[in-house]
Design a protein around this motif. Structure first.
Motif, PDB file in Angstrom:
ATOM      1  N   LYS A   1       0.819  -1.219   0.000  1.00 22.03           N
ATOM      2  CA  LYS A   1       0.000   0.000   0.000  1.00 22.03           C
ATOM      3  C   LYS A   1       0.850   1.265   0.000  1.00 22.03           C
ATOM      4  CE  LYS A   1      -1.919  -1.178   3.890  1.00 22.03           C
ATOM      5  NZ  LYS A   1      -1.161  -2.409   4.161  1.00 22.03           N
ATOM      6  N   SER A   2       1.788   1.335   0.952  1.00 20.66           N
ATOM      7  CA  SER A   2       2.602   2.553   1.045  1.00 20.66           C
ATOM      8  C   SER A   2       3.474   2.714  -0.194  1.00 20.66           C
ATOM      9  CB  SER A   2       3.485   2.521   2.299  1.00 20.66           C
ATOM     10  OG  SER A   2       2.682   2.556   3.455  1.00 20.66           O
ATOM     11  N   THR A   3       3.961   1.612  -0.723  1.00 19.98           N
ATOM     12  CA  THR A   3       4.774   1.687  -1.935  1.00 19.98           C
ATOM     13  C   THR A   3       3.943   2.258  -3.081  1.00 19.98           C
ATOM     14  OG1 THR A   3       5.975  -0.269  -1.162  1.00 19.98           O
ATOM     15  CG2 THR A   3       6.270   0.351  -3.471  1.00 19.98           C
TER      16      THR A   3
ATOM     17  N   MET B   1      -3.894   9.609   1.708  1.00 17.11           N
ATOM     18  CA  MET B   1      -3.669   9.542   3.156  1.00 17.11           C
ATOM     19  C   MET B   1      -3.306   8.120   3.563  1.00 17.11           C
ATOM     20  SD  MET B   1      -6.928  11.688   4.519  1.00 17.11           S
ATOM     21  CE  MET B   1      -7.422  13.212   3.737  1.00 17.11           C
ATOM     22  N   ASP B   2      -2.104   7.979   4.107  1.00 15.27           N
ATOM     23  CA  ASP B   2      -1.629   6.659   4.522  1.00 15.27           C
ATOM     24  C   ASP B   2      -1.835   6.490   6.028  1.00 15.27           C
ATOM     25  OD1 ASP B   2      -0.490   4.179   4.555  1.00 15.27           O
ATOM     26  OD2 ASP B   2       1.442   4.792   3.719  1.00 15.27           O
ATOM     27  N   GLU B   3      -2.844   5.751   6.403  1.00 12.76           N
ATOM     28  CA  GLU B   3      -3.186   5.498   7.811  1.00 12.76           C
ATOM     29  C   GLU B   3      -3.256   6.770   8.657  1.00 12.76           C
ATOM     30  OE1 GLU B   3      -1.588   2.108   9.820  1.00 12.76           O
ATOM     31  OE2 GLU B   3      -0.830   1.259   7.950  1.00 12.76           O
ATOM     32  N   PRO B   4      -4.053   7.749   8.204  1.00 14.95           N
ATOM     33  CA  PRO B   4      -4.105   9.007   8.960  1.00 14.95           C
ATOM     34  C   PRO B   4      -4.745   8.837  10.322  1.00 14.95           C
ATOM     35  CG  PRO B   4      -5.832   8.982   7.310  1.00 14.95           C
ATOM     36  CD  PRO B   4      -4.979   7.768   7.061  1.00 14.95           C
TER      37      PRO B   4
ATOM     38  N   SER C   1       7.703  -2.698   6.027  1.00  7.64           N
ATOM     39  CA  SER C   1       6.494  -1.872   6.014  1.00  7.64           C
ATOM     40  C   SER C   1       6.200  -1.407   7.443  1.00  7.64           C
ATOM     41  CB  SER C   1       5.320  -2.670   5.468  1.00  7.64           C
ATOM     42  OG  SER C   1       4.861  -3.583   6.428  1.00  7.64           O
ATOM     43  N   GLY C   2       5.372  -0.356   7.555  1.00  8.18           N
ATOM     44  CA  GLY C   2       5.093   0.244   8.857  1.00  8.18           C
ATOM     45  C   GLY C   2       4.618  -0.755   9.901  1.00  8.18           C
ATOM     46  N   GLY C   3       3.671  -1.582   9.513  1.00  5.75           N
ATOM     47  CA  GLY C   3       3.119  -2.548  10.460  1.00  5.75           C
ATOM     48  C   GLY C   3       4.151  -3.585  10.881  1.00  5.75           C
TER      49      GLY C   3
ATOM     50  N   TYR D   1       1.904  11.061   4.571  1.00  2.00           N
ATOM     51  CA  TYR D   1       2.573   9.767   4.724  1.00  2.00           C
ATOM     52  C   TYR D   1       2.288   9.122   6.059  1.00  2.00           C
ATOM     53  CZ  TYR D   1       5.198  10.863   0.537  1.00  2.00           C
ATOM     54  OH  TYR D   1       5.538  11.161  -0.744  1.00  2.00           O
ATOM     55  N   GLN D   2       2.513   7.809   6.065  1.00  3.21           N
ATOM     56  CA  GLN D   2       2.337   7.004   7.273  1.00  3.21           C
ATOM     57  C   GLN D   2       3.351   7.439   8.340  1.00  3.21           C
ATOM     58  OE1 GLN D   2       2.920   2.905   6.264  1.00  3.21           O
ATOM     59  NE2 GLN D   2       1.919   2.165   8.120  1.00  3.21           N
ATOM     60  N   GLU D   3       4.595   7.549   7.931  1.00  2.00           N
ATOM     61  CA  GLU D   3       5.607   8.063   8.838  1.00  2.00           C
ATOM     62  C   GLU D   3       5.673   9.543   8.505  1.00  2.00           C
ATOM     63  OE1 GLU D   3       6.558   5.951  10.859  1.00  2.00           O
ATOM     64  OE2 GLU D   3       6.274   4.030   9.836  1.00  2.00           O
TER      65      GLU D   3
END
Ligand SMILES: Nc1ncnc2c1ncn2[C@@H]1O[C@H](COP(=O)(O)OP(=O)(O)OP(=O)(O)O)[C@@H](O)[C@H]1O
Ligand SMILES: [Mg+2]
Length: 506
Positions: free
Chosen positions: A47-49, A169-172, A406-408, A89-91
Motif C-alpha cells: 500500500k505505502s509503496t 492519506m496513509d493510515e491518517p 512496512s510500517g506494520g 505519509y504514514q511516517e
C-alpha cells in the motif's frame, strides 16, 4: 443512469521491486474525482509503496500513470504536487525543528521578499488550521513540540495549502482519537464535496465503511480486487481477500477469570503523579494480570507508562517491583528490575532504522547473548528470528534493514524485542497500531500467552474493544485522572466511551 465520470488518476500495470522483494506486481488502479478510494491489504502488501508511486517519491519499474487522461511521469514529489496530488505519509515527514507555518509552506516557491511572505504564510497557515478545526495550533509553534495528532493536522494543512485535486492519506487515523477521527472525516467529506478525490489507507474496516466509496485490495503486491463497493461488500469477504483465509476476530479469553488473591503484586505504583500530565495514581499489577488503560489521546496514558518505566521522573510517588523501590526517573533501574516498554511512537523512540531486524529485536537482550565480552552473533540472530516468527514478520529476514520493512512490520519488530527479553512487566502502548487484521489476531494470542506464562501487562489502547477483550481490569482515564476502575467483564464499549467522554461534551 449517468455514466461514471472519467477517472482523474489511472495506474496501469505498475511494478516496483526492491532488492529481494517485488513490492508491486502489475497493479491497476483508477480513482474518480470526488470519491474516497480505499486501499486495503495486510502489512507489507504494498500500500505505502503504491502511494509513494502516486506521490512521485518512488519511480515504478514498469507501468503507466495517467492523470486526467494523459500519460504523465512523476519524477519527484514536486512534479506530483504541481499536478495537484498531495500526500500524507504514514511516517510523518515534517521537519521537526521548523515551525508549523514553515512546514506548511515547505516546497512552495518563495520570493526574495521573505519578510512579507512569511507574514502571509503565517496568516494562511492559521486559516488552514482553523478550517481543519484546529485553530488552537499556533503557526509559530515548533513542530517537534506538537503531539503526533497535532503533527498530523500540520501535514493535512500542508496538503491543503496546494490546489489539491487528489489527496492521498496513509493510515491518517492511526494517531487520532475518536473525536479527531470524526473531525478528519468531516474534512474528507468537505473535500469530496468539492470534487477532490481521496485515496485512503486504514487497517480499520469500520472506517472504510463509514467514508469509503470503493475499495481496492492488495495482496503480496497484486490488486486482488478492484473498485468493490465499500458499503456493500461484506467484511468477511474483504478480510478473506486480504489474508487469503478467514480470520478469527475473537479475543482469546481466559478460561477462568483472573483471581487477584493469592499472589503478591509484581508492580506497585503509589501516589504516582506528574504535574500537568496525570494525577496521583495507585496501581497494582500481579503476575499474569492484564490491566488496560482506556482513555482519549492526551488523557495521560502514555505518560503513565513512561513514568513507570523511568523515562520521565515523577513529581510525586514511587514505583516498586517485587517490593523493591525503583530509582525515580531511571530507565536502567526499571529495566534491571524486569520492566519492558513498547512505546507508541516506534520510529522516534523504538527503532534503530539503519540496523538489521535482528539487531533491533535483540538490542535489549544483548547482555544475555554475550559471554566474556563477546557477542554470540549466531545465537542473537537465531533467537531474534524465532521471536519474529511468532509474530509472522514479513519478510522474516533477520538481516534486512528495519527501514525497508512496512510500517506494520516495524511495529511487530518492536514488540518482538520485548517478547525476546522475557520481562516480568510489559508496558504496551498501542501495540496494534498499524497492524493488520491477521497479525492482530496473532498478537492478541501472544499477549494472552505471555500473561498465562506469568508476565504482568499494562496495556494502553485507543481501541476500546481491544482493552475490554484482553484486560482483566480496566482503568478509565480522563484528563490525567483515573475516573473508573472495574473488571473488564463488568464494562462494555458504550459504558467506557461514556466515561471517557463525560464532561468533554458539555
Ligand atoms: N525501501 C525499501 N527497500 C526494500 N524493501 C522495501 C522498501 N520499502 C518497502 N519495501 C518492502 O516492500 C513491501 C511492501 O511494503 P509497503 O510499505 O508498501 O507495505 P504496506 O502495505 O504499506 O504495509 P503496512 O500496512 O505495514 O504499512 C514490503 O515487503 C516491504 O518490506
Ligand atoms: Mg504502509
Amino acid at each position: 443512469m449517468a455514466s461514471a465520470p472519467p477517472p482523474i488518476l489511472t495506474l496501469t500495470g505498475i511494478t516496483k521491486s526492491f532488492p529481494g522483494v517485488r513490492a508491486l506486481d502489475g497493479v491497476d488502479l483508477d480513482v474518480a474525482p470526488g470519491e474516497v478510494h480505499c486501499l486495503l491489504g495486510q502489512n507489507g502488501a504494498g500500500k505505502s509503496t503504491l502511494i509513494k508511486v502516486i506521490a512521485g517519491a518512488h519511480q515504478p519499474d514498469t507501468g503507466r500513470i495517467g492523470w486526467k487522461g494523459e500519460d504523465v511521469t512523476l519524477n519527484n514529489p514536486v512534479s506530483a504536487m504541481r499536478l495537484g496530488i498531495a500526500t500524507i505519509y504514514q511516517e510523518l515527514d515534517l521537519v521537526t525543528h521548523l515551525s508549523v507555518a514553515e512546514n506548511v509552506h515547505l516546497g512552495h516557491e518563495t520570493s526574495t521578499a521573505g519578510f512579507v511572505r512569511r507574514a502571509v504564510a503565517r496568516e494562511r497557515t492559521a486559516e488552514l488550521l482553523a478550517r481543519l478545526g484546529h485553530g488552537e495550533i499556533h503557526p509559530d509553534t515548533i513542530v517537534g513540540d506538537l503531539s503526533s495528532a497535532g503533527q498530523q493536522i500540520v501535514s493535512m494543512a500542508r496538503a491543503l495549502s496546494h490546489e489539491t485535486q487528489l489527496i492521498v492519506m496513509d493510515e491518517p487515523s492511526a494517531v487520532l482519537d475518536p473525536d479527531e477521527v470524526n473531525n478528519l472525516f468531516r474534512i474528507v467529506e468537505n473535500l469530496t464535496a468539492q470534487n477532490v478525490a481521496v485515496v485512503y489507507i486504514s487497517h480499520r474496516l469500520e472506517e472504510i465503511r463509514r467514508i469509503g466509496d470503493r475499495v481496492t485490495v492488495l495482496k503480496d503486491g497484486r490488486a486482488v480486487a478492484r473498485g468493490l463497493s465499500a458499503k456493500e461488500t461484506a467484511t468477511k469477504d474483504i478480510v478473506a481477500l486480504m489474508t487469503g483465509r478467514d480470520v478469527e476476530y475473537d479475543f482469546p479469553r481466559r478460561a477462568v477469570p483472573f483471581d487477584p488473591t493469592g499472589s503478591e503484586p509484581v508492580l506497585v505504583a503509589e501516589e504516582l503523579s506528574r504535574k500537568g500530565e496525570f494525577a496521583s495514581l495507585d496501581l497494582t499489577l500481579r503476575p499474569g494480570e492484564i490491566v488496560g488503560l482506556a482513555g482519549l489521546v492526551g488523557s495521560g496514558r502514555s505518560e503513565i507508562l513512561e513514568t513507570i518505566y523511568g523515562a520521565r521522573p515523577p513529581s510525586t510517588g514511587r514505583v516498586l517491583v517485587d517490593g523493591k523501590r525503583l530509582r525515580p526517573g531511571s530507565v536502567t533501574s526499571a529495566v534491571k528490575a524486569g520492566l519492558g516498554l513498547a512505546p507508541e511512537e516506534r520510529k522516534a523512540q523504538g527503532l534503530f532504522l539503519l540496523e538489521s531486524v535482528a539487531r533491533n529485536v535483540s538490542v535489549s537482550s544483548l547482555p544475555s547473548f554475550s559471554k566474556g565480552g563477546w557477542l554470540d552473533r549466531s545465537r542473537e540472530r537465531r533467537e531474534a528470528y524465532a521471536s519474529t516468527q511468532d509474530l509472522s514478520l514479513r519478510p522474516n529476514n533477520p538481516d534486512a534493514r528495519i527501514r525497508t520493512l512496512s510500517g506494520g512490520n516495524q511495529q511487530k519488530a518492536v514488540l518482538a524485542r520485548w517478547l525476546l527479553r522475557r520481562c516480568k512487566v510489559l508496558l504496551l502502548d498501542e501495540p496494534t497500531r498499524g497492524v493488520d487484521v491477521g497479525a492482530r489476531a496473532e498478537l492478541y494470542a501472544l499477549i494472552r500467552r505471555l500473561a498465562d506464562d506469568g508476565v504482568a501487562v499494562l496495556l494502553v489502547s485507543s481501541e476500546i474493544p481491544e482493552v475490554l477483550g484482553l484486560a482483566d481490569r480496566v482503568l478509565v482515564m480522563r484528563e490525567g485522572q483515573v475516573v473508573h476502575s472495574a473488571p473488564a467483564r463488568e464494562l462494555d464499549e458504550h459504558r467506557v466511551l461514556d466515561l471517557v467522554m463525560e464532561g468533554s461534551q458539555a
